[in-house]
Structure formats: structure tokens, C-alpha cells
Motif scaffolding. Structure first.
Motif, short mmCIF file in Angstrom:
data_model
loop_
_atom_site.label_atom_id
_atom_site.label_comp_id
_atom_site.label_asym_id
_atom_site.label_seq_id
_atom_site.Cartn_x
_atom_site.Cartn_y
_atom_site.Cartn_z
N MET A 113 0.82 -1.23 -0.18
CA MET A 113 0.06 -0.06 -0.06
C MET A 113 0.90 1.21 -0.06
O MET A 113 1.92 1.18 0.73
N ALA A 114 0.61 2.14 -0.91
CA ALA A 114 1.47 3.60 -1.13
C ALA A 114 0.77 4.56 -0.33
O ALA A 114 -0.69 4.49 -0.50
N THR A 115 1.54 5.51 0.00
CA THR A 115 0.89 6.88 0.44
C THR A 115 1.14 8.02 -0.48
O THR A 115 2.26 8.15 -1.19
N TYR A 116 0.13 8.96 -0.71
CA TYR A 116 0.13 9.81 -1.69
C TYR A 116 -0.35 11.08 -1.01
O TYR A 116 -1.11 11.14 -0.50
N GLN A 117 -0.01 12.24 -1.76
CA GLN A 117 -0.49 13.52 -1.20
C GLN A 117 -1.02 14.29 -2.48
O GLN A 117 -0.19 14.36 -3.31
N LEU A 118 -2.42 14.70 -2.32
CA LEU A 118 -2.94 15.69 -3.36
C LEU A 118 -3.11 17.08 -2.77
O LEU A 118 -3.79 17.18 -1.75
N ALA A 119 -2.70 18.11 -3.31
CA ALA A 119 -2.42 19.42 -3.08
C ALA A 119 -3.29 20.30 -3.95
O ALA A 119 -2.79 20.09 -5.15
N CYS A 120 -4.19 21.06 -3.45
CA CYS A 120 -4.70 21.90 -4.65
C CYS A 120 -5.23 23.18 -4.15
O CYS A 120 -5.47 23.30 -2.88
N GLU A 121 -5.17 24.31 -5.14
CA GLU A 121 -5.68 25.44 -4.69
C GLU A 121 -6.80 26.02 -5.49
O GLU A 121 -6.76 25.55 -6.85
N PHE A 122 -7.84 26.47 -5.14
CA PHE A 122 -9.11 26.68 -5.80
C PHE A 122 -9.52 28.31 -5.43
O PHE A 122 -9.13 28.97 -4.76
N ASP A 123 -10.00 28.75 -6.57
CA ASP A 123 -10.89 29.81 -6.60
C ASP A 123 -12.58 29.47 -6.48
O ASP A 123 -12.92 28.84 -7.32
N ILE A 124 -13.06 30.24 -5.51
CA ILE A 124 -14.61 29.85 -5.28
C ILE A 124 -15.32 30.82 -5.54
O ILE A 124 -15.42 31.85 -5.04
N ASP B 70 -13.88 8.15 3.43
CA ASP B 70 -12.87 7.08 3.70
C ASP B 70 -11.68 7.01 2.95
O ASP B 70 -11.77 7.62 1.86
N GLY B 71 -10.78 6.37 3.69
CA GLY B 71 -9.49 6.43 2.65
C GLY B 71 -8.63 7.31 2.93
O GLY B 71 -7.25 7.27 2.57
N LEU B 72 -8.94 8.38 3.78
CA LEU B 72 -7.97 9.79 3.70
C LEU B 72 -7.14 9.47 5.25
O LEU B 72 -7.75 9.35 6.18
N LYS B 73 -5.88 9.63 5.02
CA LYS B 73 -5.13 9.81 6.12
C LYS B 73 -5.19 10.75 6.95
O LYS B 73 -5.18 10.98 8.18
N GLU B 74 -4.84 11.92 6.24
CA GLU B 74 -4.83 13.36 6.65
C GLU B 74 -5.40 14.35 5.90
O GLU B 74 -5.34 13.97 4.63
N VAL B 75 -5.96 15.33 6.28
CA VAL B 75 -6.60 16.31 5.44
C VAL B 75 -6.38 17.75 6.36
O VAL B 75 -6.36 17.87 7.50
N GLU B 76 -5.67 18.52 5.51
CA GLU B 76 -5.51 20.13 5.96
C GLU B 76 -6.03 20.96 4.96
O GLU B 76 -5.84 20.63 3.59
N ALA B 77 -6.67 21.91 5.42
CA ALA B 77 -7.66 22.88 4.35
C ALA B 77 -7.34 24.10 5.16
O ALA B 77 -7.42 24.49 6.39
N ALA C 268 -9.24 28.81 -1.58
CA ALA C 268 -9.17 27.76 -0.55
C ALA C 268 -7.80 26.77 -1.06
O ALA C 268 -7.77 26.76 -2.29
N ALA C 269 -7.22 26.16 -0.18
CA ALA C 269 -6.26 25.05 -0.19
C ALA C 269 -6.66 23.96 0.31
O ALA C 269 -7.06 24.02 1.52
N VAL C 270 -6.44 22.85 -0.30
CA VAL C 270 -6.64 21.67 0.40
C VAL C 270 -5.54 20.59 0.08
O VAL C 270 -4.96 20.46 -1.01
N SER C 271 -5.13 19.97 0.97
CA SER C 271 -3.99 18.96 1.17
C SER C 271 -4.49 17.78 1.67
O SER C 271 -4.86 17.86 3.00
N MET C 272 -4.42 16.81 1.20
CA MET C 272 -4.97 15.33 1.21
C MET C 272 -3.82 14.18 1.16
O MET C 272 -3.37 14.38 0.30
N THR C 273 -3.73 13.51 2.39
CA THR C 273 -2.87 12.41 2.34
C THR C 273 -3.68 11.14 2.35
O THR C 273 -4.64 10.90 3.08
N ILE C 274 -3.46 10.42 1.39
CA ILE C 274 -4.17 9.03 1.18
C ILE C 274 -3.18 7.81 0.84
O ILE C 274 -2.07 7.94 0.34
N THR C 275 -3.82 6.78 1.56
CA THR C 275 -3.23 5.37 1.28
C THR C 275 -4.08 4.62 0.63
O THR C 275 -5.11 4.31 0.92
#
Length: 126
Positions: A1-12, A38-45, A54-61
Motif C-alpha cells: 500500500m502506497a501513500t500519496y499527497q494531493l494538494a489543490c488550490e481553488f478559486d471559489i 473514507d481512505g483519507l489519512k490526513e486532510v489540511e484545509a 481555498a487550499a486543500v492538502s490530502m494524504t491518502i493510502t
């Protein structure tokens, strides 16, 4: 199982301007929904209510063959479940067929999350 990070910046944005608390309430509901996914290890927003960014950073495994797509789908579900739409998060063919789940607002009041920046990385094992 691998761990990944998705980081997004949005205009709302939406076609009709936001009232004093509407933008904050919408962003909070999306972030709350994301924390329940489900499936998220960590979320920073974080969000700037003055600029609508808005900025969202998600760590998933995951074992998924396409972890970036899976992470984007999870984020997209959170946005749509709170009455919003997103642009640029998923491939164009998928983006065109997904709609907000709870759209009690007219199209003029629908929050649109537009991607400014997106980064996806595999995290190194600790």
C-alpha cells in the motif's frame, strides 16, 4: 500500500455575490465532509474568505491503480455533496456528467470550485 499527497488550490466563485457568512459556511461544510471521507489519512484545509481562495492538502493510502484520480474523486464528491460544482478537478468527460447532489440554489447561487493549481506526489516511506 502506497501513500500519496494531493494538494489543490481553488478559486471559489458564484454568479451572484456571497453574503457575509455564506462563503464561509459553504467552505466549512465541504471541509467537514472531506474529513469524513473514507481512505483519507490526513486532510489540511484553509481558506481566505476575502479572496474566495481555498487550499486543500490530502494524504491518502491506497492500492488503487490510479491514486490521483481516486483522490480527485473523493474531493469532488465532497464539493458536490455540499451543493457545489468543480472545474478542472476531473477529466473533461467525467466533469461534464457530474452534478451537485444537494443543489437547493439556482444556478446563479451554485458555488464553483475552479482549480488554480494541483500537485500530486507519492510520499516516501518513513
Amino acid at each position: 500500500m502506497a501513500t500519496y499527497q494531493l494538494a489543490c488550490e481553488f478559486d471559489i466563485v458564484r454568479r451572484i455575490g456571497w453574503s457575509d457568512e455564506e462563503l464561509g459556511e459553504h467552505i466549512d461544510s465541504v471541509f467537514d465532509r472531506l474529513h469524513q471521507a473514507d481512505g483519507l489519512k490526513e486532510v489540511e484545509a484553509e481558506a481566505d474568505l476575502d479572496s474566495g481562495r481555498a487550499a486543500v492538502s490530502m494524504t491518502i493510502t491506497t492500492f488503487d491503480d490510479d491514486p490521483r484520480h481516486m483522490a480527485c474523486v473523493v474531493l469532488g464528491v465532497a464539493i458536490r455533496s455540499c451543493g457545489g460544482t468543480h472545474v478542472g478537478l476531473l477529466p473533461m468527460g467525467e466533469e461534464a456528467i457530474v452534478k451537485p447532489q444537494r443543489n437547493q440554489w439556482s444556478g446563479l447561487r451554485t458555488p464553483t470550485w475552479g482549480i488554480r493549481q494541483i500537485d500530486f506526489n507519492k510520499e516516501s516511506p518513513v
